[in-house]
Design an enzyme around this catalytic site. Structure first.
Site, PDB file in Angstrom:
ATOM      1  N   TRP A  36       0.816  -1.225   0.000  1.00  0.00           N
ATOM      2  CA  TRP A  36       0.000   0.000   0.000  1.00  0.00           C
ATOM      3  C   TRP A  36       0.841   1.263   0.000  1.00  0.00           C
ATOM      4  O   TRP A  36       1.837   1.348   0.725  1.00  0.00           O
ATOM      5  CB  TRP A  36      -0.878  -0.011   1.250  1.00  0.00           C
ATOM      6  CG  TRP A  36      -1.488   1.309   1.581  1.00  0.00           C
ATOM      7  CD1 TRP A  36      -0.901   2.332   2.282  1.00  0.00           C
ATOM      8  CD2 TRP A  36      -2.796   1.770   1.229  1.00  0.00           C
ATOM      9  NE1 TRP A  36      -1.770   3.388   2.388  1.00  0.00           N
ATOM     10  CE2 TRP A  36      -2.944   3.071   1.750  1.00  0.00           C
ATOM     11  CE3 TRP A  36      -3.869   1.199   0.518  1.00  0.00           C
ATOM     12  CZ2 TRP A  36      -4.106   3.826   1.589  1.00  0.00           C
ATOM     13  CZ3 TRP A  36      -5.035   1.956   0.372  1.00  0.00           C
ATOM     14  CH2 TRP A  36      -5.150   3.238   0.903  1.00  0.00           C
ATOM     15  N   MET A  37       0.378   2.275  -0.746  1.00  0.00           N
ATOM     16  CA  MET A  37       0.976   3.617  -0.717  1.00  0.00           C
ATOM     17  C   MET A  37      -0.130   4.655  -0.568  1.00  0.00           C
ATOM     18  O   MET A  37      -1.142   4.578  -1.251  1.00  0.00           O
ATOM     19  CB  MET A  37       1.726   3.851  -2.029  1.00  0.00           C
ATOM     20  CG  MET A  37       1.957   5.308  -2.401  1.00  0.00           C
ATOM     21  SD  MET A  37       2.480   5.507  -4.135  1.00  0.00           S
ATOM     22  CE  MET A  37       4.212   5.185  -4.022  1.00  0.00           C
ATOM     23  N   ASN A  38       0.067   5.637   0.341  1.00  0.00           N
ATOM     24  CA  ASN A  38      -0.721   6.872   0.216  1.00  0.00           C
ATOM     25  C   ASN A  38       0.221   8.058   0.163  1.00  0.00           C
ATOM     26  O   ASN A  38       1.200   7.988  -0.601  1.00  0.00           O
ATOM     27  CB  ASN A  38      -1.895   6.972   1.191  1.00  0.00           C
ATOM     28  CG  ASN A  38      -1.599   6.938   2.666  1.00  0.00           C
ATOM     29  OD1 ASN A  38      -1.168   5.923   3.186  1.00  0.00           O
ATOM     30  ND2 ASN A  38      -1.844   8.018   3.367  1.00  0.00           N
ATOM     31  N   ASP A  39      -0.033   9.124   0.854  1.00  0.00           N
ATOM     32  CA  ASP A  39       0.615  10.433   0.627  1.00  0.00           C
ATOM     33  C   ASP A  39       2.101  10.417   0.238  1.00  0.00           C
ATOM     34  O   ASP A  39       2.898   9.683   0.834  1.00  0.00           O
ATOM     35  CB  ASP A  39       0.573  11.268   1.910  1.00  0.00           C
ATOM     36  CG  ASP A  39      -0.750  11.242   2.588  1.00  0.00           C
ATOM     37  OD1 ASP A  39      -1.718  10.762   1.994  1.00  0.00           O
ATOM     38  OD2 ASP A  39      -0.821  11.688   3.738  1.00  0.00           O
ATOM     39  N   TRP A  63      -4.488  -0.009   3.766  1.00  0.00           N
ATOM     40  CA  TRP A  63      -3.836   0.855   4.748  1.00  0.00           C
ATOM     41  C   TRP A  63      -3.603   0.070   6.049  1.00  0.00           C
ATOM     42  O   TRP A  63      -4.463  -0.698   6.476  1.00  0.00           O
ATOM     43  CB  TRP A  63      -4.736   2.078   5.013  1.00  0.00           C
ATOM     44  CG  TRP A  63      -4.084   3.157   5.806  1.00  0.00           C
ATOM     45  CD1 TRP A  63      -3.288   4.153   5.325  1.00  0.00           C
ATOM     46  CD2 TRP A  63      -4.177   3.366   7.218  1.00  0.00           C
ATOM     47  NE1 TRP A  63      -2.880   4.965   6.344  1.00  0.00           N
ATOM     48  CE2 TRP A  63      -3.401   4.511   7.528  1.00  0.00           C
ATOM     49  CE3 TRP A  63      -4.827   2.704   8.264  1.00  0.00           C
ATOM     50  CZ2 TRP A  63      -3.270   5.017   8.823  1.00  0.00           C
ATOM     51  CZ3 TRP A  63      -4.689   3.206   9.557  1.00  0.00           C
ATOM     52  CH2 TRP A  63      -3.917   4.338   9.825  1.00  0.00           C
TER      53      TRP A  63
HETATM   54  C1  FRU Z   1      -3.688  11.978   4.487  1.00  0.00           C
HETATM   55  C2  FRU Z   1      -3.421  11.277   5.801  1.00  0.00           C
HETATM   56  C3  FRU Z   1      -2.529  12.124   6.672  1.00  0.00           C
HETATM   57  C4  FRU Z   1      -1.868  11.124   7.552  1.00  0.00           C
HETATM   58  C5  FRU Z   1      -1.703   9.947   6.625  1.00  0.00           C
HETATM   59  C6  FRU Z   1      -1.807   8.613   7.281  1.00  0.00           C
HETATM   60  O1  FRU Z   1      -3.978  11.156   3.416  1.00  0.00           O
HETATM   61  O2  FRU Z   1      -4.642  10.971   6.437  1.00  0.00           O
HETATM   62  O3  FRU Z   1      -3.201  13.141   7.368  1.00  0.00           O
HETATM   63  O4  FRU Z   1      -0.652  11.575   8.055  1.00  0.00           O
HETATM   64  O5  FRU Z   1      -2.697  10.065   5.638  1.00  0.00           O
HETATM   65  O6  FRU Z   1      -1.467   7.592   6.415  1.00  0.00           O
END
Ligand code: FRU
Length: 513
Positions: A36-39, A63
């Site tokens: 998984w990848m986010n920000d 996540w």
């Molecule tokens: C934004 C967020 C950030 C937090 C991160 C957790 O997408 O909710 O506020 O630091 O993702 O993965």
């Protein structure tokens, strides 16, 4: 000393990345090494390379306890993976290493500033996040490959919050360095009114921080918590980018749920106060959130966002080897108090196989030989709808408006079930509304599939960047940008232009390497 959690993650990603074929990833968009990848996190230039870290859970495409993945690049398009940089493994981040940023300390050290999510007591294994966990700001210092967490973490905690500030929603520090060497960082927080505020902290050495001011306040206007702030000077103005939670839809400007906000104004540096003048969405596509910017060595402000949104996580099925991707780097400018975005010039160097068509008239459906593909850079220039000199026959000259509607279908072909698939950009000249839509891209999950925006000016040109699983669309020299992901079978690579009425256009298409 490498912790057990970090060692395990490094071993896991090295083993399991081998199961992902190159052609199952985008060609020049960053995806997680596995899982998984986010920000985007810690987007910075250090040791002659661009660094990109990212919110990362290697063990699953969902996540989970947040790590920081890491990759480096020379052009912000072709990335080389480095070992996972941070894992939840200390008393101030035992629940997760949430988003943050990075800066070159100027003495061979790379400073990471991130949010530690912590729960007193338990230090073993990986812990599932709970809304009652505390959020604090931490630092780690490294050489561009390995990072050591500071033994005095957290460096910013609840005791430094202004009155009423929430210690549970206090995250996403974005750090920058002033010419005199002072470090500044802006952090998202929730004040007592439950909406968002952005707090400014300063430091002389990057380690010991002081609270300075409330830099900007939401006052319950744009969603609730403001996540992932960024703040910089550009073209004589000051720009604040943030991604608000719980937005309420407003005309064509904002959509409900997780959104993005660009505020443009002035900055009273001595008071640490941003003075707002104008605001709009950063992006008008379906898949965009939490962007981060850097200033390149040659003075360009370049932004990369998470090309995904919390509302659209079901776009990929269960048990995928990777989930989430970043946008291409986009160069930013401010014009008439609006943010302009354009693919960074590094993308031009990837262009091959130019095909050009001039003065193509479209009325009904048309495809152009050689204008197809899922990895492409396509520029379309339109002659103003209704401009009589561009019309090709007397019949259409009788119309007041020559073009009533325009649709460009791409990623077009047959799905595995033999169903016609495509994703589109659709323009309605009468209302000046542009829509990006993947309803027919083969998605079966119930999720948001389209978004519309009102163009500032009538349509003049579109540049579209395709990379296997996404399209990034830049309208009217970047006045509006719209991103969308699509996981249609790669054999669906057709492009069709459909005009209701008549339009004349020039098309230049490149492959991208
Ligand atoms: C934004 C967020 C950030 C937090 C991160 C957790 O997408 O909710 O506020 O630091 O993702 O993965």
């Amino acid at each position: 000393m490498i912790s057990e959690n970090l060692r395990k993650a490094a071993e896991y990603e090295k083993t399991y990345e081998k199961l992902i074929k190159k052609e199952d990833r985008p060609s020049f968009h960053l995806t997680p090494r596995v899982g998984w990848m986010n920000d985007p996190n810690g987007f910075s230039f250090f040791g002659e390379k661009y660094h990109m870290f990212y919110q990362y859970y290697p063990y699953n495409s969902k996540w989970g306890p947040m790590h920081w993945g890491h990759a480096v690049s020379e052009d912000m398009l072709h990335w080389e993976y480095l070992p996972v940089a941070l894992a939840p493994d200390s008393s101030s981040d035992n629940v997760g290493c949430f988003s943050g940023s990075a800066v070159d300390m100027g003495d061979g050290r790379h400073l990471l500033v991130y949010t530690g999510v912590m729960r007193p007591g338990n230090m073993e294994g990986l812990l599932a996040y709970e809304p009652s966990d505390l959020q604090v700001q931490c630092v780690a210092i490294g050489d561009g490959i390995e990072y050591a967490k500071y033994e005095k973490n957290p460096v910013i905690d609840a005791s430094m919050l202004p009155e009423g500030g929430s210690k549970l929603d206090f995250r996403d520090p974005k750090v920058w360095k002033l010419k005199d060497g002072t470090y500044c960082c802006v952090v998202g927080n929730r004040p007592a009114d439950g909406s968002g505020q952005l707090l400014l902290f300063t430091s002389q050495d990057g380690l010991e921080w002081k609270y300075k001011s409330v830099l900007a306040e939401n006052k319950c206007r744009f969603g609730t918590m403001w996540e992932c702030p960024d703040f910089f000077e550009l073209d004589g103005k000051w720009v604040m980018l943030t991604s608000p939670c719980d937005m309420v839809a407003a005309d064509y400007e904002f959509v409900d749920g997780s959104g993005t906000l660009c505020m443009i104004g002035e900055y009273d540096e001595s008071k640490g106060k941003f003075i707002e003048e104008a605001y709009h969405s950063i992006e008008y596509g379906v898949d965009f959130y939490a962007p981060q910017t850097i200033l390149t060595k040659d003075g360009r402000r370049v932004m990369i966002g998470w090309m995904q949104n919390w509302k659209t996580l079901d776009i990929k099925g269960e048990n995928e080897p990777w989930f989430g991707q970043m946008t291409i780097p986009r160069e930013l400018h401010i014009k008439d108090n609006r943010l302009l975005q354009w693919p960074a010039k590094e993308l031009d160097a990837c262009r091959t196989e130019r095909i050009e068509y001039k003065n193509v008239t479209v009325s009904g459906e048309k495809s152009l030989e050689g204008v197809a593909g899922r990895i492409a850079d396509i520029e379309m220039t339109f002659k103003p709808a209704g401009s009589r000199e561009n019309l090709c026959d007397c019949e259409t000259q009788k119309n007041d408006v020559a073009l009533k509607g325009l649709e460009i279908r791409f990623a077009q072909g047959l799905s595995e079930q033999n169903v016609e698939c495509y994703t589109s950009i659709i323009y309605n000249p009468k209302d000046r509304v542009m829509t990006i839509d993947r309803t027919h891209s083969g998605v079966s999950a119930e999720l948001v599939n389209s978004r519309s925006c009102k163009l500032i000016h009538p349509l003049k040109n579109i540049r579209m960047i395709l990379d296997r699983f996404s399209a990034e669309v830049f309208v009217n020299d970047g006045e509006e940008a719209m991103s969308i992901t699509m996981y249609t079978d790669q054999s669906a690579d057709g492009i069709t232009f459909i005009a209701d009425g008549i339009v004349e256009m020039d098309v230049v298409k490149y492959c991208l390497g």
